[in-house]
Design a protein around this motif. Structure first.
Motif, PDB file in Angstrom:
ATOM      1  N   PRO A  53       1.659  -0.948   0.303  1.00  0.00           N
ATOM      2  CA  PRO A  53      -0.028  -0.063  -0.054  1.00  0.00           C
ATOM      3  C   PRO A  53       1.081   1.217  -0.235  1.00  0.00           C
ATOM      4  CG  PRO A  53      -0.557  -1.617   2.014  1.00  0.00           C
ATOM      5  CD  PRO A  53       0.389  -1.685   1.034  1.00  0.00           C
ATOM      6  N   VAL A  54      -0.009   2.269  -0.881  1.00  0.00           N
ATOM      7  CA  VAL A  54       1.231   3.390  -0.621  1.00  0.00           C
ATOM      8  C   VAL A  54       0.058   4.378  -0.005  1.00  0.00           C
ATOM      9  CG1 VAL A  54       1.688   5.400  -2.273  1.00  0.00           C
ATOM     10  CG2 VAL A  54       2.936   2.764  -2.958  1.00  0.00           C
ATOM     11  N   LEU A  55       0.321   5.927   0.621  1.00  0.00           N
ATOM     12  CA  LEU A  55      -0.040   7.232   0.981  1.00  0.00           C
ATOM     13  C   LEU A  55      -0.285   8.122   0.062  1.00  0.00           C
ATOM     14  CD1 LEU A  55      -0.024   6.853   5.177  1.00  0.00           C
ATOM     15  CD2 LEU A  55      -1.650   6.217   2.846  1.00  0.00           C
ATOM     16  N   MET A  56      -1.476   8.289  -0.638  1.00  0.00           N
ATOM     17  CA  MET A  56      -0.843   9.838  -1.832  1.00  0.00           C
ATOM     18  C   MET A  56      -1.732  10.585  -0.697  1.00  0.00           C
ATOM     19  SD  MET A  56      -1.208   7.762  -5.462  1.00  0.00           S
ATOM     20  CE  MET A  56      -0.035   6.478  -5.559  1.00  0.00           C
ATOM     21  N   ALA A  57      -0.839  12.201  -1.096  1.00  0.00           N
ATOM     22  CA  ALA A  57      -2.268  13.464  -0.714  1.00  0.00           C
ATOM     23  C   ALA A  57      -2.850  14.188  -1.756  1.00  0.00           C
ATOM     24  CB  ALA A  57      -0.751  14.359  -0.218  1.00  0.00           C
ATOM     25  N   VAL A  58      -3.795  14.386  -1.379  1.00  0.00           N
ATOM     26  CA  VAL A  58      -4.052  14.995  -2.553  1.00  0.00           C
ATOM     27  C   VAL A  58      -5.116  16.233  -2.673  1.00  0.00           C
ATOM     28  CG1 VAL A  58      -6.656  15.354  -4.096  1.00  0.00           C
ATOM     29  CG2 VAL A  58      -5.574  12.662  -3.867  1.00  0.00           C
ATOM     30  N   ALA A  59      -4.993  17.506  -3.486  1.00  0.00           N
ATOM     31  CA  ALA A  59      -5.232  18.878  -2.880  1.00  0.00           C
ATOM     32  C   ALA A  59      -6.341  19.002  -4.183  1.00  0.00           C
ATOM     33  CB  ALA A  59      -4.334  19.749  -4.002  1.00  0.00           C
ATOM     34  N   THR A  60      -7.477  19.714  -3.040  1.00  0.00           N
ATOM     35  CA  THR A  60      -9.253  19.718  -4.130  1.00  0.00           C
ATOM     36  C   THR A  60      -9.601  21.283  -3.382  1.00  0.00           C
ATOM     37  OG1 THR A  60     -10.697  18.625  -4.268  1.00  0.00           O
ATOM     38  CG2 THR A  60      -9.366  17.681  -3.417  1.00  0.00           C
ATOM     39  N   SER A  61     -10.446  21.138  -4.571  1.00  0.00           N
ATOM     40  CA  SER A  61     -11.837  22.564  -3.649  1.00  0.00           C
ATOM     41  C   SER A  61     -12.897  21.603  -3.480  1.00  0.00           C
ATOM     42  CB  SER A  61     -11.429  23.755  -4.269  1.00  0.00           C
ATOM     43  OG  SER A  61     -12.186  23.454  -5.421  1.00  0.00           O
ATOM     44  N   GLY A  62     -13.555  21.040  -3.724  1.00  0.00           N
ATOM     45  CA  GLY A  62     -13.889  20.047  -3.779  1.00  0.00           C
ATOM     46  C   GLY A  62     -14.680  19.551  -5.418  1.00  0.00           C
ATOM     47  N   GLN A  63     -16.120  18.316  -5.320  1.00  0.00           N
ATOM     48  CA  GLN A  63     -16.721  18.182  -6.399  1.00  0.00           C
ATOM     49  C   GLN A  63     -16.078  16.995  -6.431  1.00  0.00           C
ATOM     50  OE1 GLN A  63     -19.519  19.338  -7.714  1.00  0.00           O
ATOM     51  NE2 GLN A  63     -19.845  20.759  -6.405  1.00  0.00           N
ATOM     52  N   GLY A  64     -15.092  16.382  -6.137  1.00  0.00           N
ATOM     53  CA  GLY A  64     -14.711  14.829  -6.470  1.00  0.00           C
ATOM     54  C   GLY A  64     -13.213  14.969  -7.212  1.00  0.00           C
ATOM     55  N   LEU A 109       2.924  16.270   5.073  1.00  0.00           N
ATOM     56  CA  LEU A 109       2.747  14.620   4.264  1.00  0.00           C
ATOM     57  C   LEU A 109       3.401  13.480   4.359  1.00  0.00           C
ATOM     58  CD1 LEU A 109       2.354  17.433   1.126  1.00  0.00           C
ATOM     59  CD2 LEU A 109       0.254  16.630   2.771  1.00  0.00           C
ATOM     60  N   GLU A 110       4.198  13.962   6.089  1.00  0.00           N
ATOM     61  CA  GLU A 110       4.951  12.775   6.231  1.00  0.00           C
ATOM     62  C   GLU A 110       4.571  11.328   6.092  1.00  0.00           C
ATOM     63  OE1 GLU A 110       7.530  11.266   9.699  1.00  0.00           O
ATOM     64  OE2 GLU A 110       6.455  12.961   9.807  1.00  0.00           O
ATOM     65  N   GLY A 111       5.120  11.094   5.577  1.00  0.00           N
ATOM     66  CA  GLY A 111       4.129   9.326   5.042  1.00  0.00           C
ATOM     67  C   GLY A 111       3.638   8.811   3.688  1.00  0.00           C
ATOM     68  N   CYS A 112       3.355  10.194   3.034  1.00  0.00           N
ATOM     69  CA  CYS A 112       2.319  10.117   1.885  1.00  0.00           C
ATOM     70  C   CYS A 112       4.152   9.995   0.945  1.00  0.00           C
ATOM     71  CB  CYS A 112       2.138  11.239   1.679  1.00  0.00           C
ATOM     72  SG  CYS A 112       0.667  11.899   2.281  1.00  0.00           S
ATOM     73  N   GLU A 113       3.891   9.555  -0.437  1.00  0.00           N
ATOM     74  CA  GLU A 113       4.413   9.348  -1.094  1.00  0.00           C
ATOM     75  C   GLU A 113       4.423   9.562  -2.829  1.00  0.00           C
ATOM     76  OE1 GLU A 113       6.399   4.728  -1.865  1.00  0.00           O
ATOM     77  OE2 GLU A 113       5.107   4.788  -0.127  1.00  0.00           O
ATOM     78  N   ALA A 114       3.167  10.476  -2.896  1.00  0.00           N
ATOM     79  CA  ALA A 114       3.001  11.391  -3.978  1.00  0.00           C
ATOM     80  C   ALA A 114       2.240  12.488  -3.949  1.00  0.00           C
ATOM     81  CB  ALA A 114       2.462  10.544  -4.697  1.00  0.00           C
ATOM     82  N   VAL A 115       2.023  12.954  -4.127  1.00  0.00           N
ATOM     83  CA  VAL A 115       0.718  14.513  -3.897  1.00  0.00           C
ATOM     84  C   VAL A 115       0.471  14.890  -5.211  1.00  0.00           C
ATOM     85  CG1 VAL A 115       2.809  16.538  -4.025  1.00  0.00           C
ATOM     86  CG2 VAL A 115       0.306  16.948  -2.762  1.00  0.00           C
TER      87      VAL A 115
END
Length: 496
Positions: A368-379, A433-439
């Protein structure tokens, strides 16, 4: 049908933050149709819904009947984003007018909650007058209350008389010895009761109130604050017990304990949990209970989508001159709610089809991998890295993609360029974002790109405006194809 514009706030100011709207909402899949109908457009109860629908709280309840070591109420504060904080206290008639003004101007607002800044049921006259008025004058708005539970058993009958079918109880323990470390006192039967005895009474009242609400058919969500070294080893038992008694959702929240908030825990140096600790506990509890992971620990006067606060648009002086035709507003709200439901159903169908194709495909054997996502909404991925005030954290694995949590990037900073201890805002963001491997974001500048890479986090701006879960899985498969997900590299990363 094209979805109407729902949030005219500029993207740079943030917006709805949630798990992907394309999910089938695992929280609700086990529920009967009648219960699901009650929560499917409730942003605080449904991961799907909170990506589209807004909520608001009205601050009509200043008094509290218990003291918590993690609480410090503030009645005129515009700068802190946490429970117990408000900018203006309201009388019931002011609360009703504000609610109707918000519902008319933010038509995707579906829920009105009373959550403080004290305890609503310690202020029964103000609380129930507000509910009585709104159930008559704005029947299309769901009404909710959040309580510590001490006065709950005496209020259940009154709650059941109004348009209230959702109640949240904060239950942090079942053991009075644990409770005495969290609650220094309660105010019960006109006297202050300290320590273990006070905690015992509170716990008994909470459990009694929970059972009475369930017997009335009122949905119950349980909030618990994770306090490392105090109740963290105890909350799995709490989760199992409240589920057995009929609560349908458990929200394990991290302790907010920064010293600047002035709480006892903050002043005494009690730490909050790390994201990894919180995720581990939530996963442990999820075996017994449906877990809420999208909570933003909102202010007691929050307005707007989860993850945003538009309260400054609806202060008393601003709503005073507003002329509101609520009958017309209800018609507009109905049209928009129907359009949202159509889009949500369409995305759920697409997600189900995608999941079916994924199940038929050859399974990956990678970690498994953790990733961070930047969003202002609507999925979708639609926010510039530099504009994000929080990131959604997803886990991608051979089993698919699941929403884990959100991480705020401005918890410890103030100002535009620097934070405490000589760190820049960018450095704090990357540390968050520590622990995430992608943003994943819509755009990103050269400087953060370089600093992310140096921190071992892969920046990715190639999936702008794509559905979050699809993009996360695509990046995961790219990482797997590039050989970045074998166990040897995982061990090397863990020891770096």
């Amino acid at each position: 049908m094209e979805l109407p514009v729902l949030n005219e706030q500029p993207a740079s100011k943030g917006g709805c933050s949630a798990s992907s709207c394309g999910t089938t909402d695992d929280q609700l899949g086990h529920l009967s149709d009648d219960i699901r109908a009650k929560v499917e457009n409730h942003p605080c109860y449904s991961e799907d819904a909170h990506h589209y629908f807004a909520r608001m709280h009205v601050a009509v309840a200043p008094a509290c009947n218990i003291q918590c070591h993690y609480c410090n109420r503030k009645y005129d504060c515009a700068n802190e984003s946490r429970p117990g904080v408000v900018s203006e206290l309201l009388m019931p008639d002011q609360a009703v007018k504000k609610t109707m003004a918000v519902a008319a101007n933010i038509p995707q607002m579906t829920v009105l909650g009373i959550a403080g800044p004290g305890d609503p049921l310690a202020n029964p006259e103000r609380t129930f007058e507000t509910f009585r008025r709104l159930s008559e004058e704005a029947p299309d708005i769901k009404l909710c209350v959040s309580t510590n539970g001490l006065a709950l058993p005496d209020a259940v009958e009154e709650l059941s008389k109004h348009n209230i079918d959702h109640v949240t109880i904060t239950i942090n323990c079942l053991d009075p010895e644990v409770g005495a470390k969290i609650y220094p006192w309660i105010f019960w039967e006109n006297k202050r009761i300290h320590g273990i005895e006070g905690a015992r009474i509170l716990i008994e009242q909470q459990q009694k109130g929970l059972e009475m609400l369930v017997a009335k058919g009122i949905l119950v969500k349980v909030n618990s604050v994770m306090i490392p070294g105090v109740n963290d080893k105890h909350l799995a038992e709490v989760s199992k017990t409240v589920k057995a008694k009929g609560a349908f959702l458990h929200n394990v929240m991290p302790l907010i304990a920064e010293a600047e908030h002035g709480t006892f825990y903050g002043v005494m140096g009690q730490r909050g949990p790390s994201p990894e600790e919180l995720m581990e506990l939530q996963d442990a509890c999820s075996g017994d209970m449906n877990m809420m992971r999208h909570c933003r620990q909102c202010r007691a006067d929050a307005v707007g989508m989860l993850g945003e606060d538009r309260g400054d648009e609806f202060t008393l002086d601003k709503i005073e001159d507003m002329e509101i035709d609520y009958q017309a507003a209800m018609e507009k709200r109905k049209v928009i709610h129907e359009a949202i439901a159509e889009e949500m159903n369409s995305k759920r169908a697409a997600k189900a089809e995608s999941a079916n194709l994924h199940a038929q495909a050859e399974k990956l054997t990678t970690r498994p991998v953790l990733m961070a996502v930047a969003t202002s909404g609507q999925g979708v991925i639609n926010m510039h890295f530099g504009h994000a005030k929080e990131f959604l954290i997803y886990e991608a694995s051979p089993e698919g993609v699941r929403f884990i949590s959100h991480r705020k990037t401005d918890l410890y900073c103030s100002g535009d360029d620097s934070c405490g201890d000589g760190e820049s805002v960018l450095q704090v963001t990357i540390r968050t974002l520590e622990g995430c491997e992608a943003v994943l974001c819509s755009k990103i500048g050269f400087e953060p790109w370089d600093m992310l890479e140096q921190a071992g986090i892969m920046p990715n701006g190639e999936h702008a405006m794509e559905p979050i879960e699809e993009a996360v899985m695509a990046v995961y498969k790219e990482m797997a194809a590039a050989g970045k997900l074998d166990e040897a590299k995982a061990e090397q990363r863990a020891t770096a």
